[in-house]
Design an enzyme around this catalytic site. Sequence first.
Site, mmCIF file in Angstrom:
data_model
loop_
_atom_site.group_PDB
_atom_site.id
_atom_site.type_symbol
_atom_site.label_atom_id
_atom_site.label_comp_id
_atom_site.label_asym_id
_atom_site.label_seq_id
_atom_site.Cartn_x
_atom_site.Cartn_y
_atom_site.Cartn_z
ATOM 1 N N HIS A 82 0.802 -1.153 -0.014
ATOM 2 C CA HIS A 82 0.118 0.204 -0.010
ATOM 3 C C HIS A 82 0.915 1.150 0.165
ATOM 4 C CE1 HIS A 82 -4.175 1.194 0.452
ATOM 5 N NE2 HIS A 82 -3.792 2.368 0.969
ATOM 6 N N ASP A 161 -14.049 2.952 6.661
ATOM 7 C CA ASP A 161 -12.859 3.620 5.982
ATOM 8 C C ASP A 161 -13.593 4.413 4.905
ATOM 9 O OD1 ASP A 161 -10.402 4.351 5.426
ATOM 10 O OD2 ASP A 161 -10.204 3.207 3.590
ATOM 11 N N ARG A 168 -12.674 12.641 4.275
ATOM 12 C CA ARG A 168 -11.148 13.479 4.361
ATOM 13 C C ARG A 168 -11.005 14.154 3.126
ATOM 14 N NH1 ARG A 168 -7.910 8.788 5.960
ATOM 15 N NH2 ARG A 168 -6.246 10.093 5.845
ATOM 16 N N LYS A 187 -8.144 -1.389 6.309
ATOM 17 C CA LYS A 187 -8.191 -2.214 4.866
ATOM 18 C C LYS A 187 -7.177 -3.412 4.851
ATOM 19 C CE LYS A 187 -7.485 1.574 2.134
ATOM 20 N NZ LYS A 187 -7.828 2.566 2.880
HETATM 21 N N1 URA Z 1 -4.157 5.642 1.648
HETATM 22 C C1 URA Z 1 -5.157 5.149 2.404
HETATM 23 O O1 URA Z 1 -5.777 4.239 2.157
HETATM 24 N N2 URA Z 1 -5.555 6.096 3.336
HETATM 25 C C2 URA Z 1 -4.997 7.082 3.750
HETATM 26 O O2 URA Z 1 -5.254 8.003 4.625
HETATM 27 C C3 URA Z 1 -3.934 7.536 2.978
HETATM 28 C C4 URA Z 1 -3.381 6.653 1.750
#
Ligand code: URA
Length: 419
Positions: A82, A161, A168, A187
């Site tokens: 990620h 999320d 956000r 996640k």
């Molecule tokens: N990637 C994500 O999934 N969440 C974040 O807050 C920043 C990058």
Amino acid sequence: MRAVEIIRKKRDGEKLSRKEIGFFVDGAKSGEITDYQISAFLMAVFLKGMDFEETFHLTDAMLNSGIKIDLSDIPGKKIDKHSTGGVGDKISLCLAPIVASAGIIVPMISGRGLGHTGGTVDKMESINGYRTGLTIQEFKQVLKKTGCSIISQTEDIAPVDRIFYAIRDVTATVESIPLITSSIMSKKLAEDIEGLVIDMKVGKGAFMKTLDQAKRLAESMMKVAEQAGVRMKVFFTDMDTPLGYAVGNGIEVLEAMDILKGEGPEDVKEVTLALANGMLELAGIDTDPENLIASGEPLNRFRDMVMLHGGNLDEIALHSEPYVVHSPTSGIIHEIDAYKTGVAAVMTGAGRTRKEDPVDHAAGIKILKTVGDEVKEGEPISYIYTRKKNTNEIQQAILSSFVFSSKPYKKKRRVLEVW
Ligand code: URA
């Protein structure tokens, strides 16, 4: 318990209990807590922070707002990657099929664009027909067949999320260590993985502007991973300059496919190979990712994955007629500010300014001349792809990202440090 009291407590810098955090996350999921209360909560966390205990409880509550996938019936090491968010960051698209062709299972739950940064889910959805919202059964079928599958959060997986992320994105509450930690880790821990590689972006176009901040985020994420029994490797990579030449959605899919063809920009290749080696190391597999690319297998896997998701690679969104941005001067390009480029890309329509905005998958920016290149006044330096008729503002934003100089430029490496 009342949401407003929890918001007030965090606003005043007090520590929240596991119960309070759980109550807020459950309420956000059920809809009892409204978007405007969530916005206020996120801003309070952004401004007042959270200690590790609170961050862990938030991650745990967000993870448990959905289900944890069981991949035990799929043989192979499950390792994912990620990124903390960048501009022109298409690494996931080429990385997943490369390591999958070495036998790693990559169950990749990704995000959409966030703030000025792009998102893997938006990029995949620029391929006509590609479904990012697979059922868990479908997700597992794709994993069994190709070893990798790129999906989004769903009603089942890390649903809170999805709610927090969308808010956000448009409320300037992204650059927060507890919020990034809980977003990414909720996640990733739903994926039933044994190992995780983090591409920790650092610099102007990253959420963490300095190596110090990035290290604090890395520590926070590593602590959560450790408690969950997931091995983690962190690659700190430079995000002062956009990665590669393409910034947008469809346009980035094409550049990622170039990497799978053994072509593409050097910096994209450098980061892809470094992260691939990190994932292979976590899986205990000794092979050279460059040889994997040369075999053609990763490109085939990417094609198969796209097809199994319903996508058609002959139909990738891209506007045909670009607007051209010309160099205002002669000299050597010393800087292309990735943050400014990301903002310009959002202005083309490639990102969102309101949570309900659709993205224009065909929109974006193609950088023609990058750092270290010498240009002459009037020479084309960028293309703008957009539906918008008036591109003056976008052109200005792009031009403001360039810094020219007559001095020689020393190329930098992207990978800064590995933990
Ligand atoms: N990637 C994500 O999934 N969440 C974040 O807050 C920043 C990058």
